[in-house]
Design a protein around this motif. Structure first.
Motif, PDB file in Angstrom:
ATOM      1  N   THR A  33       0.513  -1.206  -0.282  1.00 33.07           N
ATOM      2  CA  THR A  33       0.190  -0.024   0.338  1.00 33.07           C
ATOM      3  C   THR A  33       0.571   1.521   0.266  1.00 33.07           C
ATOM      4  OG1 THR A  33      -0.165  -0.185   2.141  1.00 33.07           O
ATOM      5  CG2 THR A  33      -2.033  -1.184   1.130  1.00 33.07           C
ATOM      6  N   LEU A  34       2.551   1.035   0.736  1.00 36.80           N
ATOM      7  CA  LEU A  34       2.749   2.227   0.894  1.00 36.80           C
ATOM      8  C   LEU A  34       3.531   2.661  -0.260  1.00 36.80           C
ATOM      9  CD1 LEU A  34       5.046   1.298   3.705  1.00 36.80           C
ATOM     10  CD2 LEU A  34       3.934   3.963   3.071  1.00 36.80           C
ATOM     11  N   ALA A  35       3.674   1.030  -1.198  1.00 34.65           N
ATOM     12  CA  ALA A  35       4.677   1.859  -2.901  1.00 34.65           C
ATOM     13  C   ALA A  35       3.077   2.547  -3.899  1.00 34.65           C
ATOM     14  CB  ALA A  35       4.426   0.369  -3.298  1.00 34.65           C
ATOM     15  N   VAL A  36       1.845   2.019  -3.677  1.00 36.30           N
ATOM     16  CA  VAL A  36       0.765   1.873  -4.371  1.00 36.30           C
ATOM     17  C   VAL A  36       0.815   3.837  -3.990  1.00 36.30           C
ATOM     18  CG1 VAL A  36      -1.976   2.624  -5.585  1.00 36.30           C
ATOM     19  CG2 VAL A  36      -0.140   0.274  -4.701  1.00 36.30           C
ATOM     20  N   GLY A  37       0.889   3.724  -2.623  1.00 36.66           N
ATOM     21  CA  GLY A  37       0.731   5.748  -2.546  1.00 36.66           C
ATOM     22  C   GLY A  37       1.811   6.328  -2.887  1.00 36.66           C
ATOM     23  N   MET A  38       3.217   5.701  -2.935  1.00 38.16           N
ATOM     24  CA  MET A  38       4.684   6.209  -3.207  1.00 38.16           C
ATOM     25  C   MET A  38       4.381   6.387  -5.201  1.00 38.16           C
ATOM     26  SD  MET A  38       6.688   7.360  -1.599  1.00 38.16           S
ATOM     27  CE  MET A  38       8.068   7.702  -2.510  1.00 38.16           C
ATOM     28  N   GLY A  39       3.428   6.313  -5.685  1.00 36.91           N
ATOM     29  CA  GLY A  39       3.280   5.652  -7.276  1.00 36.91           C
ATOM     30  C   GLY A  39       1.942   7.019  -6.788  1.00 36.91           C
ATOM     31  N   LEU A  40       1.017   7.791  -6.515  1.00 33.89           N
ATOM     32  CA  LEU A  40       0.316   8.435  -6.156  1.00 33.89           C
ATOM     33  C   LEU A  40       0.858   9.141  -6.148  1.00 33.89           C
ATOM     34  CD1 LEU A  40      -2.745   7.350  -4.825  1.00 33.89           C
ATOM     35  CD2 LEU A  40      -3.101   7.613  -6.999  1.00 33.89           C
ATOM     36  N   LEU A  41       2.283   9.705  -5.548  1.00 28.58           N
ATOM     37  CA  LEU A  41       2.192  10.905  -5.027  1.00 28.58           C
ATOM     38  C   LEU A  41       3.490  11.375  -5.935  1.00 28.58           C
ATOM     39  CD1 LEU A  41       2.281  13.246  -2.538  1.00 28.58           C
ATOM     40  CD2 LEU A  41       4.324  11.410  -1.477  1.00 28.58           C
ATOM     41  N   ILE A  42       3.918  10.387  -7.079  1.00 27.09           N
ATOM     42  CA  ILE A  42       4.206  11.147  -8.346  1.00 27.09           C
ATOM     43  C   ILE A  42       3.753  11.720  -9.310  1.00 27.09           C
ATOM     44  CG2 ILE A  42       5.979   9.876 -10.218  1.00 27.09           C
ATOM     45  CD1 ILE A  42       7.138   8.710  -8.108  1.00 27.09           C
ATOM     46  N   SER A  98      13.146  -1.230  -2.018  1.00 22.88           N
ATOM     47  CA  SER A  98      12.918  -1.563  -3.280  1.00 22.88           C
ATOM     48  C   SER A  98      12.413  -0.286  -3.283  1.00 22.88           C
ATOM     49  CB  SER A  98      11.078  -2.187  -3.334  1.00 22.88           C
ATOM     50  OG  SER A  98      10.556  -1.892  -1.875  1.00 22.88           O
ATOM     51  N   LEU A  99      12.343   0.115  -2.744  1.00 20.31           N
ATOM     52  CA  LEU A  99      12.226   2.298  -2.616  1.00 20.31           C
ATOM     53  C   LEU A  99      13.274   2.743  -3.686  1.00 20.31           C
ATOM     54  CD1 LEU A  99      10.631   5.034  -2.731  1.00 20.31           C
ATOM     55  CD2 LEU A  99      11.737   5.442  -0.035  1.00 20.31           C
ATOM     56  N   PHE A 100      14.426   3.064  -2.653  1.00 16.29           N
ATOM     57  CA  PHE A 100      15.510   2.548  -3.903  1.00 16.29           C
ATOM     58  C   PHE A 100      16.029   2.628  -5.286  1.00 16.29           C
ATOM     59  CE2 PHE A 100      17.151   4.494   1.588  1.00 16.29           C
ATOM     60  CZ  PHE A 100      17.353   5.607   0.390  1.00 16.29           C
ATOM     61  N   ILE A 101      15.754   1.603  -5.481  1.00 17.40           N
ATOM     62  CA  ILE A 101      16.055   0.894  -6.658  1.00 17.40           C
ATOM     63  C   ILE A 101      15.207   1.199  -7.651  1.00 17.40           C
ATOM     64  CG2 ILE A 101      15.769  -1.408  -7.462  1.00 17.40           C
ATOM     65  CD1 ILE A 101      16.834  -2.606  -4.971  1.00 17.40           C
ATOM     66  N   THR A 102      13.698   1.218  -6.656  1.00 16.09           N
ATOM     67  CA  THR A 102      13.013   1.168  -7.922  1.00 16.09           C
ATOM     68  C   THR A 102      12.769   3.397  -8.214  1.00 16.09           C
ATOM     69  OG1 THR A 102      11.049   0.516  -6.934  1.00 16.09           O
ATOM     70  CG2 THR A 102      10.036   1.893  -8.596  1.00 16.09           C
ATOM     71  N   GLY A 103      13.084   4.021  -7.478  1.00 18.09           N
ATOM     72  CA  GLY A 103      13.336   5.053  -8.066  1.00 18.09           C
ATOM     73  C   GLY A 103      14.610   5.381  -8.411  1.00 18.09           C
ATOM     74  N   PHE A 104      15.660   4.882  -8.686  1.00 20.77           N
ATOM     75  CA  PHE A 104      16.588   4.825  -9.268  1.00 20.77           C
ATOM     76  C   PHE A 104      15.810   4.255 -10.630  1.00 20.77           C
ATOM     77  CE2 PHE A 104      20.398   2.719 -10.998  1.00 20.77           C
ATOM     78  CZ  PHE A 104      21.461   2.837 -11.584  1.00 20.77           C
ATOM     79  N   PHE A 118      13.025  15.547  -3.901  1.00 17.67           N
ATOM     80  CA  PHE A 118      12.403  16.538  -2.264  1.00 17.67           C
ATOM     81  C   PHE A 118      11.882  14.983  -2.111  1.00 17.67           C
ATOM     82  CE2 PHE A 118      13.924  20.954  -3.630  1.00 17.67           C
ATOM     83  CZ  PHE A 118      14.691  21.083  -2.186  1.00 17.67           C
ATOM     84  N   LEU A 119      11.198  14.252  -2.724  1.00 17.91           N
ATOM     85  CA  LEU A 119       9.568  13.690  -2.356  1.00 17.91           C
ATOM     86  C   LEU A 119      10.887  12.575  -1.230  1.00 17.91           C
ATOM     87  CD1 LEU A 119       7.335  12.277  -2.265  1.00 17.91           C
ATOM     88  CD2 LEU A 119       8.145  11.738  -4.765  1.00 17.91           C
ATOM     89  N   PHE A 120      11.765  11.957  -2.352  1.00 20.37           N
ATOM     90  CA  PHE A 120      12.758  10.479  -1.829  1.00 20.37           C
ATOM     91  C   PHE A 120      12.935  11.553  -0.090  1.00 20.37           C
ATOM     92  CE2 PHE A 120      12.054   8.989  -6.104  1.00 20.37           C
ATOM     93  CZ  PHE A 120      11.672   8.199  -5.354  1.00 20.37           C
ATOM     94  N   ALA A 121      13.990  13.006  -0.054  1.00 23.56           N
ATOM     95  CA  ALA A 121      14.450  13.287   0.583  1.00 23.56           C
ATOM     96  C   ALA A 121      14.071  13.433   2.007  1.00 23.56           C
ATOM     97  CB  ALA A 121      15.255  14.069   0.453  1.00 23.56           C
ATOM     98  N   SER A 122      12.352  13.743   1.937  1.00 27.37           N
ATOM     99  CA  SER A 122      11.393  13.972   2.389  1.00 27.37           C
ATOM    100  C   SER A 122      10.767  12.199   3.451  1.00 27.37           C
ATOM    101  CB  SER A 122      10.287  15.248   2.761  1.00 27.37           C
ATOM    102  OG  SER A 122       9.402  13.943   1.329  1.00 27.37           O
ATOM    103  N   ALA A 172       4.741   2.522  -8.820  1.00 30.99           N
ATOM    104  CA  ALA A 172       3.676   1.291  -7.603  1.00 30.99           C
ATOM    105  C   ALA A 172       3.767   0.035  -7.909  1.00 30.99           C
ATOM    106  CB  ALA A 172       2.541   1.865  -7.272  1.00 30.99           C
ATOM    107  N   SER A 173       3.612  -0.614  -8.617  1.00 26.71           N
ATOM    108  CA  SER A 173       3.593  -1.550  -9.097  1.00 26.71           C
ATOM    109  C   SER A 173       5.168  -2.360  -9.174  1.00 26.71           C
ATOM    110  CB  SER A 173       3.406  -1.765 -11.226  1.00 26.71           C
ATOM    111  OG  SER A 173       3.547  -3.179 -11.216  1.00 26.71           O
ATOM    112  N   PHE A 174       5.599  -1.364 -10.119  1.00 31.59           N
ATOM    113  CA  PHE A 174       7.988  -2.005  -9.425  1.00 31.59           C
ATOM    114  C   PHE A 174       7.809  -2.251  -8.399  1.00 31.59           C
ATOM    115  CE2 PHE A 174      12.390  -2.559  -9.852  1.00 31.59           C
ATOM    116  CZ  PHE A 174      12.153  -3.199 -10.653  1.00 31.59           C
ATOM    117  N   MET A 175       7.771  -0.747  -7.505  1.00 33.81           N
ATOM    118  CA  MET A 175       8.664  -0.975  -6.020  1.00 33.81           C
ATOM    119  C   MET A 175       7.649  -1.869  -5.114  1.00 33.81           C
ATOM    120  SD  MET A 175       8.202   2.191  -3.277  1.00 33.81           S
ATOM    121  CE  MET A 175       8.349   1.648  -1.869  1.00 33.81           C
ATOM    122  N   GLY A 176       6.258  -2.288  -5.301  1.00 33.38           N
ATOM    123  CA  GLY A 176       5.576  -3.225  -4.831  1.00 33.38           C
ATOM    124  C   GLY A 176       5.532  -4.514  -4.595  1.00 33.38           C
TER     125      GLY A 176
END
Length: 518
Positions: free
Chosen positions: A213-222, A277-283, A298-302, A467-471
């Motif tokens: 669910t966090l991954a999906v939330g990150m996807g929505l934020l992006i 997964s957050l760092f890998i997907t962000g990369f 700023f999103l990842f840093a925050s 979101a899919s990749f990260m989750g």
């Protein structure tokens, strides 16, 4: 009005939302009654779609046609699970699975009965039939996601449902622990006191749900990021006020709450898998977008600075770090060849008052954070020895608890119904051919999530690809030491994330969500 936009189609979509929202609530749908409700609801919704299709009220979507290889893979695996539970000629069973044939003939000889003419590939046909129904449910759920999520608006609604479900889990689990109530939604909390577990019995399964669910939330934020720079102070002020009044604030708050819940679960691999997964997907996202924008930075840093180092500090981050750091200490104790009583005595020598620290039942605090559950026996080496005996046909879906005792070498005590490693349990129960097919289905979905980040121009599609990749990646990492994919609700959410990859790649996007990549 097109069939995809019909009133009946919307009704079926709302039913799908209700099912997805319900799944984690009754102990992760693990009890038999909850598992049965999962199956009945998905079968009923599928039957309603088929009936509507026969009346030309709904139709196959382009996304479903693109996803047919994975749909076919799901149904092939389901068919194979049912074959495992069917009575087959004894000679055929002897040829395909000599170990299963030997086990059943030994039982017949032991009770003084003649060897039946028909035997099973599964060592527990009833359990395998139950898992056959579950496999069919997952196949239909994947299909329904592709058939009923027909536009970007519905995709966004489904994504928000995941965020709401995860936020509820985090709030419920955190308040249950902080208040001392220690309850689950449908009963008292009998194990794992002192750590958050939401509506799940096991905190690691709770963490697995939050990872997705966090991954999906990150996807929505992006999907909501705005890279356009303000030309002057007035424009910057307008953008800031618009942001404060938008759903970004609600979404960002929900992410912070879910991170708190994840930290309070004290799940070592759950937290490790999430941030990895957050760092890998962000990369990968930066590579696909060919730039690292200020808003993404700023999103990842925050997320790291505000959520982890500030907010979570007040909700047990230090204890989680202690558990991570002292995992080596626990392993060293395990490797010392002391028996369980000697280990407990060793830990008790350093005991000090720590019940208020919320370590839970059966847990004490000494020079290192210790829980009896941390010293659970590792049966993975034995599981690896079992796989070659069932490499072709498997021992039968859901038969780990039946198969393991015959390989007991006296090095462990207790009852193991699951392997604590999905990468070992699936090939053992399903056989290597079915396991390889499952792996290919996941890999193809991961590839399409990357393609969505690479080629789509719609922000919501790019975000859902993220979101899919990260989750998926997070739960795969976690599954190397746990059994999240054996919990029906987590397995169902995993299947939904696979569907998200295909939706993000092929779902038509509205002009409202289209923004240039450059």
């Amino acid at each position: 009005m097109s069939p995809q936009d019909s009133r009946l189609s919307r009704f079926l979509f709302y039913c799908l939302l209700l099912i997805v929202a319900w799944l984690p609530l009754p102990f992760g749908s693990k009890p038999q009654w909850a598992m049965g409700l999962l199956q009945v609801s998905i079968f009923a919704l599928s039957a309603m779609w088929v009936l509507a299709y026969s009346m030309s009220l709904v139709s196959f979507t382009p996304t479903f046609r693109k996803g047919l290889p994975v749909v076919g893979g799901f149904f092939l695996v389901t068919l194979w699970v049912w074959v495992q539970s069917w009575p087959l000629p004894a000679t055929l069973v002897q040829f395909l699975s000599p170990v299963a044939w030997s086990a059943q003939t030994e039982v017949a000889h032991f009770v003084g009965a003649a060897v039946p003419d028909y035997l099973y590939l599964s060592l527990d046909p009833f359990a395998t039939r139950v898992h056959g129904l579950l496999s069919a449910s997952y196949a239909l759920l994947f299909s329904l996601m592709l058939l009923l999520v027909t536009d970007s608006r519905r995709l966004k609604v489904m994504a928000w449902l995941f965020v709401i479900a995860g936020t509820f889990q985090a709030v419920f689990g955190s308040l249950s622990t902080l208040s001392g109530a220690e309850v689950l939604l449908f009963g008292p909390k009998e194990t794992g006191q002192g750590v958050a577990s939401g509506t799940f019995v096991n905190r690691n399964n709770f963490a697995g749900c939050l990872e997705m669910t966090l991954a999906v939330g990150m996807g929505l934020l992006i999907a909501q990021l705005n890279d356009r720079k303000a030309g002057n102070f007035g424009e910057w002020l307008r953008q800031t006020l618009a942001t404060l009044m938008s759903s970004k604030v609600i979404l960002r708050t929900a992410l912070a709450i879910m991170v708190i819940g994840l930290v309070m679960s004290r799940s070592r691999m759950g937290n490790t898998a999430f941030f990895s997964s957050l760092f890998i997907t962000g990369f990968i996202y930066v590579i696909c977008q060919k730039k690292l924008t200020r808003s993404v930075f700023f999103l990842f840093a925050s997320l790291i600075l505000i959520d982890t180092l500030i907010i979570s500090k007040y909700f047990g981050l230090e204890k989680l770090i202690d558990r991570l750091e002292n995992t080596v200490t626990v392993v060293q104790v395990e490797d010392s060849h002391l028996n369980e009583a000697e280990i407990e005595s060793l830990v008790a020598d350093g005991r000090r008052e720590g019940s208020a620290e919320g370590l839970g039942n059966g847990a004490v605090e000494s020079d290192f954070v210790y829980e009896i559950s941390d010293l659970r026996t590792d049966v993975n080496p034995v599981t690896l020895e079992m796989i070659p005996d069932f490499s072709l046909t498997g021992s039968g879906a859901g038969t780990f608890y039946t198969t393991l005792p015959s390989y007991h070498d006296g090095t462990w005590t207790g009852f193991f119904d699951l392997a604590h490693n999905d990468f070992f349990q699936f090939p053992l129960e399903f056989g290597m051919p079915a396991f390889i097919l499952l792996v290919l289905m996941v890999l193809v979905s991961l590839w399409h999530s990357v393609k969505a980040m690479l080629v789509r121009r719609s922000r919501i599609m790019i975000g859902m690809g993220f979101a899919s990749f990260m989750g998926l990646l997070s739960l795969l990492i976690h599954s190397s030491v746990d059994f999240n994919l054996q919990i029906p609700s987590n397995a169902a959410y995993f299947v939904c994330l696979m569907a998200f990859a295909w939706l993000a790649r092929y779902l038509p996007s509205s002009k409202l969500h289209r923004t240039p990549l450059s």
